[in-house]
Every structure is written in structure tokens, then in C-alpha cells.
Design an enzyme around this catalytic site. Structure first.
Site, mmCIF file in Angstrom:
data_model
loop_
_atom_site.group_PDB
_atom_site.id
_atom_site.type_symbol
_atom_site.label_atom_id
_atom_site.label_comp_id
_atom_site.label_asym_id
_atom_site.label_seq_id
_atom_site.Cartn_x
_atom_site.Cartn_y
_atom_site.Cartn_z
ATOM 1 N N HIS A 199 -8.257 40.620 11.036
ATOM 2 C CA HIS A 199 -8.856 41.308 12.192
ATOM 3 C C HIS A 199 -7.800 41.782 13.194
ATOM 4 O O HIS A 199 -7.963 42.832 13.826
ATOM 5 C CB HIS A 199 -9.877 40.394 12.881
ATOM 6 C CG HIS A 199 -10.535 41.021 14.068
ATOM 7 N ND1 HIS A 199 -11.349 42.141 13.971
ATOM 8 C CD2 HIS A 199 -10.496 40.714 15.386
ATOM 9 C CE1 HIS A 199 -11.776 42.483 15.166
ATOM 10 N NE2 HIS A 199 -11.280 41.635 16.051
ATOM 11 N N ALA A 242 -14.208 51.244 14.078
ATOM 12 C CA ALA A 242 -13.024 50.942 13.294
ATOM 13 C C ALA A 242 -13.502 50.790 11.856
ATOM 14 O O ALA A 242 -14.557 50.207 11.617
ATOM 15 C CB ALA A 242 -12.403 49.646 13.781
ATOM 16 N N MET A 252 -18.665 47.959 9.361
ATOM 17 C CA MET A 252 -19.796 47.041 9.552
ATOM 18 C C MET A 252 -20.722 47.465 10.691
ATOM 19 O O MET A 252 -21.410 46.625 11.268
ATOM 20 C CB MET A 252 -19.270 45.629 9.819
ATOM 21 C CG MET A 252 -18.313 45.113 8.764
ATOM 22 S SD MET A 252 -17.628 43.517 9.234
ATOM 23 C CE MET A 252 -16.298 43.336 8.027
ATOM 24 N N SER A 253 -20.738 48.746 11.008
ATOM 25 C CA SER A 253 -21.560 49.170 12.151
ATOM 26 C C SER A 253 -22.085 50.584 11.937
ATOM 27 O O SER A 253 -22.149 51.067 10.820
ATOM 28 C CB SER A 253 -20.719 49.112 13.434
ATOM 29 O OG SER A 253 -19.717 50.110 13.417
ATOM 30 N N ASN A 288 -7.124 50.180 8.774
ATOM 31 C CA ASN A 288 -6.451 49.467 7.664
ATOM 32 C C ASN A 288 -6.922 50.105 6.371
ATOM 33 O O ASN A 288 -7.948 50.791 6.348
ATOM 34 C CB ASN A 288 -6.858 47.983 7.678
ATOM 35 C CG ASN A 288 -8.370 47.818 7.602
ATOM 36 O OD1 ASN A 288 -9.072 48.001 8.593
ATOM 37 N ND2 ASN A 288 -8.868 47.504 6.428
ATOM 38 N N SER A 345 -14.452 48.962 18.115
ATOM 39 C CA SER A 345 -13.373 47.977 18.260
ATOM 40 C C SER A 345 -12.053 48.634 18.645
ATOM 41 O O SER A 345 -11.575 49.517 17.937
ATOM 42 C CB SER A 345 -13.130 47.238 16.933
ATOM 43 O OG SER A 345 -14.276 46.592 16.512
ATOM 44 N N TYR A 398 -23.795 41.566 11.900
ATOM 45 C CA TYR A 398 -23.177 40.313 11.412
ATOM 46 C C TYR A 398 -23.123 39.228 12.485
ATOM 47 O O TYR A 398 -22.924 38.054 12.180
ATOM 48 C CB TYR A 398 -21.761 40.570 10.850
ATOM 49 C CG TYR A 398 -20.748 41.101 11.844
ATOM 50 C CD1 TYR A 398 -20.191 40.278 12.815
ATOM 51 C CD2 TYR A 398 -20.346 42.420 11.799
ATOM 52 C CE1 TYR A 398 -19.270 40.762 13.728
ATOM 53 C CE2 TYR A 398 -19.421 42.920 12.697
ATOM 54 C CZ TYR A 398 -18.888 42.086 13.656
ATOM 55 O OH TYR A 398 -17.993 42.584 14.562
ATOM 56 N N GLU A 399 -23.321 39.626 13.742
ATOM 57 C CA GLU A 399 -23.336 38.619 14.803
ATOM 58 C C GLU A 399 -24.647 37.833 14.792
ATOM 59 O O GLU A 399 -24.756 36.816 15.483
ATOM 60 C CB GLU A 399 -23.157 39.289 16.164
ATOM 61 C CG GLU A 399 -21.762 39.870 16.358
ATOM 62 C CD GLU A 399 -21.649 40.628 17.675
ATOM 63 O OE1 GLU A 399 -21.334 39.994 18.693
ATOM 64 O OE2 GLU A 399 -21.874 41.845 17.682
ATOM 65 N N HIS A 440 -13.977 43.396 22.275
ATOM 66 C CA HIS A 440 -15.021 44.196 22.916
ATOM 67 C C HIS A 440 -15.305 43.664 24.312
ATOM 68 O O HIS A 440 -15.410 42.467 24.505
ATOM 69 C CB HIS A 440 -16.339 44.091 22.139
ATOM 70 C CG HIS A 440 -16.380 44.952 20.921
ATOM 71 N ND1 HIS A 440 -17.039 46.154 20.896
ATOM 72 C CD2 HIS A 440 -15.846 44.794 19.700
ATOM 73 C CE1 HIS A 440 -16.912 46.695 19.703
ATOM 74 N NE2 HIS A 440 -16.187 45.885 18.953
ATOM 75 N N HIS A 448 -23.510 43.956 16.746
ATOM 76 C CA HIS A 448 -23.332 44.063 15.294
ATOM 77 C C HIS A 448 -24.355 43.193 14.572
ATOM 78 O O HIS A 448 -24.674 42.089 15.025
ATOM 79 C CB HIS A 448 -21.928 43.596 14.888
ATOM 80 C CG HIS A 448 -20.824 44.428 15.449
ATOM 81 N ND1 HIS A 448 -20.237 44.156 16.663
ATOM 82 C CD2 HIS A 448 -20.192 45.513 14.945
ATOM 83 C CE1 HIS A 448 -19.297 45.052 16.888
ATOM 84 N NE2 HIS A 448 -19.241 45.889 15.875
HETATM 85 N N1 HPA Z 1 -13.951 46.727 6.056
HETATM 86 C C1 HPA Z 1 -15.059 46.641 6.822
HETATM 87 N N2 HPA Z 1 -15.038 46.842 8.126
HETATM 88 C C2 HPA Z 1 -13.881 47.167 8.711
HETATM 89 C C3 HPA Z 1 -12.696 47.282 7.978
HETATM 90 C C4 HPA Z 1 -12.728 47.046 6.569
HETATM 91 O O1 HPA Z 1 -11.721 47.123 5.855
HETATM 92 N N3 HPA Z 1 -11.712 47.611 8.872
HETATM 93 C C5 HPA Z 1 -12.311 47.700 10.083
HETATM 94 N N4 HPA Z 1 -13.611 47.431 9.993
#
Ligand code: HPA
Length: 270
Positions: free
Chosen positions: A245, A111, A209-210, A233, A28, A83-84, A59, A81
Site C-alpha cells: 500500500h 488509484a 477497488m472502487s 503500481n 487515494s 472492502y471497509e 484519506h 470503500h
Molecule cells: N489492485 C487493486 N487496487 C489497487 C491496486 C492494485 O494493484 N493499486 C491501487 N489500487
């Protein structure tokens, strides 16, 4: 499955006039690196037989092949992903395909949220190891004996030589580079503060998440992996603000110059 992998690998190889040496998966906000690839050939995922489409904001969904730091690369701008809604087989199909094409090195990026309190948003972290908290494993089901064993060793999932090389490059270029453990969750929710505390107590430094599914399949095939997280973050509960996001995308944007320097430096010396 084998036929699907072969069809996609043949299609991609036929569209290229060279054999790629290194695969790059750009996470990302980090896809910009693909813009620096010279003599680039762009291939949309939707054109590759058997490939699903990626849907996440931030993306683009294509392969970009060409020269980067003098190396023949096949980069993925955008990934699939879990989650998609894709199956683990779909999430990891590109790894199988790139491995089938003969690529034996993978630089995978993402990310991630900082779990280690010493980290700051904008930091880059080398992935030293991972914790799979996704609750699934892409190798579940019939083993593809052609590619690797039923019970693959994961004791050096992230290649030691590549980690050392990245650390040397960072030092030479004066880049701050963290190193730590990446925990993968399925998403799409960000974690609760309790989940983040639990991840920290388990030894995680970052959460995302990847990456873990792809790294598992790469290890199964004997592909050497270098993993880089961009800490976009602080994970939930560390700072008092809610997660969003757009913050993730903005911070990935900020770290781009360092990220590019690091990856290009690694490629140059690989
Ligand atoms: N958690 C999960 N996935 C992420 C995060 C997070 O804080 N930041 C970027 N991808």
C-alpha cells in the site's frame, strides 16, 4: 432511503452558500486537489446526517466545497470503500446525495494497478469503460424510481464528451494520458497474478477497488461521469516485487502535478 438522501442533501445545501455544479471524488493520495479549492467550506462526513465514516489510510474524510478553475465544485476527500465493510448503499450514498442536490457532472478518480503491460506506474488513465468484478451491484433491491429506471443503460457509462474534453486538455498541456478499461474488484486483497491475467484477457487495462459502484449509481441518476485512474503500481505478477500500500500512496504522490493540471483544465472548459 429517500428520507436519508434528502436529509443529507438538505444538510449539505444549508451549509453552502451556492449550488455546486460539479462533484469531484478524490482517490487515494489525490486529495491534495481539494487544497486548491478557493473560498472553501469543509464539512466532515461525520457531521452529515446518515453518513458513515471512511477508515482507509491516506484519506481525509470530508467534503470540500468552493471554486476550482472558476467552477462551483463539491469535492469528496476520501470515499467509502466496499472492502471497509460498508454496504453498497452506504458506498454510493454520497452520489445519491450529490445528485439530489442537483449536481449533474461527476469527476471520479482512483488509484489503480496497471494491468496493461504498456502502462507505467505514475501514468494517468481515462476510464473509457469498466468491468464490474465486485460480485455485487449497488442497484440491487427496490428501484428508486424517482431517480432512474429499473434496468439502466450502461453503454456510455463514461461520458463521451467529457472523455474528448479531457483528451483535448491533455494534448494542450502536453500530458501523457492513457485510456482504458477499469476492472473493479472488492478487495481488500490485491489480486493474484492469475486474476490479473484473467482481467487482462477480459479486456481490462487497470484494476482497483472502487469507482464502479459510484459510477453505476451516477448513471442510474443521469449524472455525466468522467473517470480518471492514477496507475500507482503494476498489478500483481507483472513485476517480480510484491505489492504494498505504501507504494500506491507514494506513486499517487508523484503524479499529483499532472493530475491537478488535468482536472483543473477539464473543469475550466466544462
Ligand atoms: N489492485 C487493486 N487496487 C489497487 C491496486 C492494485 O494493484 N493499486 C491501487 N489500487
Amino acid at each position: 432511503m429517500l428520507e436519508k438522501i434528502n436529509n443529507a442533501a438538505n444538510y449539505l445545501q444549508n451549509r453552502l452558500d451556492f449550488k455546486p455544479e460539479v462533484a469531484l471524488i478524490l482517490g487515494s493520495g489525490l486529495g491534495v486537489l481539494a487544497e486548491e479549492i478557493e473560498n472553501s467550506i469543509k464539512i466532515n462526513y461525520e457531521d452529515v446526517p446518515g453518513f458513515p465514516l471512511s477508515t482507509v489510510e491516506g484519506h481525509v474524510n470530508r467534503f470540500v466545497a468552493g471554486l476550482l478553475s472558476g467552477k462551483k465544485v463539491l469535492a469528496m476527500q476520501g470515499r467509502f470503500h466496499y472492502y471497509e465493510g460498508y454496504s453498497m448503499q452506504e458506498v454510493t450514498l454520497p452520489i445519491r446525495v450529490m445528485g439530489e442536490m442537483g449536481i449533474d457532472k461527476l469527476i471520479i478518480t482512483n488509484a489503480a494497478g496497471g494491468v496493461n503491460r504498456l502502462f507505467d506506474p505514475g501514468d494517468l488513465m481515462l476510464i473509457a469503460d469498466h468491468i464490474n468484478l465486485m460480485g455485487v451491484n449497488p442497484l440491487r433491491g427496490a428501484n428508486l424510481d424517482k431517480y432512474g429506471p429499473r434496468f439502466p443503460d450502461m453503454s456510455s457509462a463514461y461520458n463521451k464528451d467529457l472523455i474528448e474534453l479531457a483528451e483535448t486538455v491533455a494534448k494542450e498541456k502536453g500530458l501523457l494520458l492513457r485510456k482504458g478499461v477499469y476492472a473493479a474488484v472488492s478487495g481488500p486483497t490485491y489480486e493474484t497474478p492469475a486474476e490479473v491475467r484473467s482481467a487482462r484477457n477480459s479486456g481490462a487495462d487497470a484494476v482497483g477497488m472502487s469507482t464502479v459502484p459510484e459510477v453505476i449509481v451516477a448513471n442510474h441518476m443521469g449524472i455525466d461521469v468522467l473517470g480518471i485512474s492514477c496507475i500507482t503500481n503494476m498489478a500483481a505478477g507483472i513485476l517480480s516485487q510484491p505489492l504494498d500500500h505504501s507504494e500506491v500512496v507514494e506513486n499517487a504522490e508523484q503524479v499529483k502535478p499532472e493530475f491537478k493540471k488535468l482536472v483543473k483544465g477539464v473543469l475550466h472548459n466544462i
